[in-house]
Design a protein around this motif. Structure first.
Motif, PDB file in Angstrom:
ATOM      1  N   GLU A 196     -81.241  -5.175 -13.461  1.00 10.58           N
ATOM      2  CA  GLU A 196     -81.534  -6.094 -14.724  1.00 10.58           C
ATOM      3  C   GLU A 196     -82.747  -6.743 -13.895  1.00 10.58           C
ATOM      4  O   GLU A 196     -82.578  -7.899 -13.256  1.00 10.58           O
ATOM      5  N   TYR A 228     -72.854  -0.022 -12.538  1.00 13.32           N
ATOM      6  CA  TYR A 228     -73.816  -1.160 -12.411  1.00 13.32           C
ATOM      7  C   TYR A 228     -75.152  -0.708 -13.111  1.00 13.32           C
ATOM      8  O   TYR A 228     -75.310   0.221 -13.587  1.00 13.32           O
ATOM      9  N   GLN A 229     -76.000  -1.806 -12.948  1.00  9.98           N
ATOM     10  CA  GLN A 229     -77.479  -1.434 -13.555  1.00  9.98           C
ATOM     11  C   GLN A 229     -78.219  -2.539 -13.255  1.00  9.98           C
ATOM     12  O   GLN A 229     -78.038  -3.584 -12.454  1.00  9.98           O
ATOM     13  N   GLU A 275     -75.990   6.372 -18.781  1.00 11.40           N
ATOM     14  CA  GLU A 275     -75.883   5.022 -19.276  1.00 11.40           C
ATOM     15  C   GLU A 275     -74.892   4.210 -18.597  1.00 11.40           C
ATOM     16  O   GLU A 275     -74.982   3.028 -18.388  1.00 11.40           O
ATOM     17  N   ASP A 276     -73.801   4.561 -18.188  1.00 12.15           N
ATOM     18  CA  ASP A 276     -72.747   3.691 -17.499  1.00 12.15           C
ATOM     19  C   ASP A 276     -72.456   4.077 -15.916  1.00 12.15           C
ATOM     20  O   ASP A 276     -71.504   4.843 -15.864  1.00 12.15           O
ATOM     21  N   HIS A 277     -73.262   3.745 -15.236  1.00  9.55           N
ATOM     22  CA  HIS A 277     -72.915   3.868 -13.836  1.00  9.55           C
ATOM     23  C   HIS A 277     -71.868   3.054 -13.225  1.00  9.55           C
ATOM     24  O   HIS A 277     -71.244   3.360 -12.246  1.00  9.55           O
ATOM     25  N   SER A 331     -80.578   8.536 -12.341  1.00  7.30           N
ATOM     26  CA  SER A 331     -80.331   7.040 -12.321  1.00  7.30           C
ATOM     27  C   SER A 331     -80.939   6.463 -13.539  1.00  7.30           C
ATOM     28  O   SER A 331     -80.091   5.538 -14.127  1.00  7.30           O
ATOM     29  N   SER A 383     -74.065 -10.038  -8.840  1.00  5.43           N
ATOM     30  CA  SER A 383     -75.230  -9.678  -8.449  1.00  5.43           C
ATOM     31  C   SER A 383     -75.830  -9.691  -7.261  1.00  5.43           C
ATOM     32  O   SER A 383     -75.393 -10.664  -6.525  1.00  5.43           O
TER      33      SER A 383
END
Length: 621
Positions: free
Chosen positions: A167, A164-165, A160-162, A156, A279
């Motif tokens: 924050e 989703y992230q 880098e590019d899921h 996880s 989100s």
């Protein structure tokens, strides 16, 4: 006559059926006999193995022991790693919770689980058929689960590019963007399969060392909905406090807890338009103890301290020091319990303990380990100056004199213990030291920990029911007539009771609570005088003189605590001194509960002491 019919003999056509029936019966009997033979065996069939470990012909118990021994000896030769691109996490095979008993039972069940199939299975195995069973592991084996958790968190964090992230306290996602996920259920199945293959390869002797690897692959969802459960598994983290590893004495890192509601993510995703970024809130749980906290605060505060004067013989002082050293630098993690008996172990000659003054019942004697109650009492005295939770404590039968009444803790191995719990959020450490100062020996105990709130405790005790020593007389033909001899070994004790409290204060000195630490009752022991039977019972003497004679104490010139010999002045029915208030120099310093036999020796009094052995449950230090 030509054409005349000749009748067949009666019953001639039944013979083949009889023969056939007999054969079938014999075969059935043989089959059932074989099944009964198989069912009656108490050993595992031939050619049966558990993950390459041959358990043929063993009982279930023998198979269990063999599996345990093989895994313990050869399990360390197996390594299994999970990899994802340049990430790698390794399974500690030595920590696997192997269920050897279930493995042995499953091996024994081969050919025993069904009566009608047991016979053929037995014959088949005798002719070369074999059965290979997997090594039984719990469904949610902890070491594997911990490996999967580490790998999920590593993946996880690395991808880098899921799609989703995370924050801050929000999970941010764009609808329609490719979502990278790993099929962790498939990864778990691959890991378990590889692990069983590695077991067989090592335990069967095919290889001296086995290195197995499971390479994980990720998938990207573009047209279909992403795997919301997989996203949750990758984002989720269980909060974990930093801790002190007692083996390496290093501080392990903490983990911040992260969680979210999967249904909330599904709803938000489906309500969003294609390409829209949205989100949902995350639940962030901070650990109570971080690595920085623990690294900077470990054992930085003195939580409590106690010091006692160590009197008595050189052997007794040696025993006190030896028992205290066993407790020195003892570390307790949060929630962990300290046991004095478990820490010091049994007090024996083999462990270096010597004979020193002890108590057997109400009498003074000598025994191995005399004096070991003083360290337990001193530790208890130090703990009373903290807010740590007391789990088990017992009072002596006589007042010790080296701590305030109600602040001692007697012990006897296997029967009475002193225990307390680290009820703080940080590790604590017990530090003991013995030292000489101003002509005396002292024992000091300090308890270190972390006290962010500045809480401290002050113990106090109220005494009551004081009972002065009475006087008793014992005939002794070796005592010269006309004299009385004070027994200087069976010296007197003042009886007293104490109610102990512990006041807990905040750092500003405000009383937070008062804890009741219990009531302690200490027995009285009388002054004992020996007299010659020819003089008669001294309680009947007139003016303290047998037949008008003068009494002297030939054993000494002074009585403890006085400048005159009571045998030459006042009648012994009213002794001039209270020996219980100032024990003589030979006072062993530790006492047992009045009715208790020798302290801490682990054995009843020797038969040649003249003391009647007492129930071990009544023995203490």
């Amino acid at each position: 006559m030509d054409g005349q019919r000749v009748d067949k003999s009666a019953g001639g056509g039944k013979l083949p059926w009889i023969i056939t029936g007999t054969v079938v019966g014999l075969l059935a009997a043989a089959y059932l006999g074989t099944c009964a033979w198989a069912a009656g065996r108490d050993t595992i069939l031939p050619n049966v193995s558990v993950a390459g470990i041959d358990v043929s012909g063993m009982t279930s118990e023998q198979a269990r022991a063999t599996v345990e021994d093989t895994v313990a000896r050869q399990g360390k030769d197996i390594s299994l790693s999970l990899t994802y691109e340049d990430l790698e996490e390794e399974l500690d095979v030595s920590k696997l919770a192997v269920d050897a008993a279930r493995s042995a039972q499953e091996a024994w069940n081969v050919g025993h689980d069904n009566f009608l199939t047991g016979g053929p299975r037995l014959v088949g195995h005798m002719l070369g058929m074999s059965s290979q069973l997997p090594l039984a592991l719990p469904e949610e084996e902890p070491a594997q689960a911990e490996l999967m958790e580490r790998m999920e968190q590593a993946v996880s964090a690395a991808v880098e590019d899921h799609g989703y992230q995370v924050e801050g306290d929000q999970l941010v996602m764009t609808k329609g963007a490719p979502v990278t996920t790993v099929n962790w259920d498939d990864a778990k199945a691959q890991m378990e399969e590889k692990l069983q293959q590695a077991f067989v390869e090592r335990f069967s002797g095919k290889s001296d060392a086995v290195d197995a690897t499971v390479a994980l692959s990720a998938t990207q969802s573009e047209t279909q909905e992403p795997d919301f459960e997989a996203i949750h598994r990758e984002v989720y983290a269980e909060p974990k406090d930093a801790a002190l590893d007692l083996d390496s004495m290093e501080i392990t890192d903490h983990t911040v807890g992260v969680d979210f509601n999967v249904d909330d993510l599904k709803t938000a995703y489906r309500n969003a338009k294609g390409g829209e970024t949205f989100s949902i809130p995350l639940t962030i749980t901070r650990p109570k103890v971080t690595k920085d906290d623990l690294g900077g605060q470990l054992f930085k505060d003195l939580l409590g301290e106690g010091t006692t004067h160590v009197s008595g013989s050189a052997n007794r002082k040696h025993n006190v020091k030896l028992a205290a050293e066993a407790c020195n630098n003892k570390i307790l993690l949060p929630g962990e319990e300290f046991s004095y008996n478990n820490t010091t172990g049994s007090r024996t000659v083999e462990k270096g303990y010597r004979e020193a003054p002890i108590y057997a019942g109400n009498k003074s004697d000598t025994g191995v380990g005399g004096g070991v109650c003083q360290p337990s009492s001193t530790i208890y005295f130090a703990v009373l100056h903290t807010s740590l939770e007391i789990v088990e404590r017992h009072a002596h039968g006589f007042n010790t004199g080296y701590v305030e009444p109600g602040m001692d803790a007697t012990v006897f191995f296997g029967v009475q213990d002193f225990r307390f719990k680290n009820s703080t959020d940080y590790p604590i450490k017990i530090v003991t030291s013995s030292y000489d100062a101003k002509g005396g020996r002292y024992l000091n105990v300090k308890i270190y920990g972390t006290n962010p709130d500045g809480i401290y405790a002050v113990p106090r005790s109220n005494t009551f029911n004081r009972v002065s020593p009475t006087t008793v007389y014992q005939p002794d033909p070796d005592v010269p007539q006309g004299t009385l001899v004070l027994d200087r070994e069976q010296y007197a004790y003042v009886g007293i009771s104490a109610q102990t409290y512990r006041d807990i204060y905040d750092k500003a000195g405000n009383l937070l609570e008062t804890q009741d630490m219990g009531k302690s009752k200490y027995n009285m022991r009388p002054n004992t005088y020996h007299y010659n039977p020819a003089d008669g019972d001294p309680s009947t003497w007139v003016d303290g003189k047998p037949g008008g004679g003068t009494t002297t104490d030939p054993g000494t010139t002074t009585d403890p605590g006085t400048t005159t010999d009571p045998g030459t002045t006042t009648p012994p029915t009213n002794p001039p001194v209270d020996p219980g208030t100032t024990p003589p120099p030979t006072d062993p310093g530790t006492t047992d509960p009045g009715t208790l036999p020798p302290a801490d020796s682990g054995t009843p009094p020797p038969s040649d002491t003249g003391i009647t052995p007492i129930d071990p449950s009544q023995m203490a230090g």
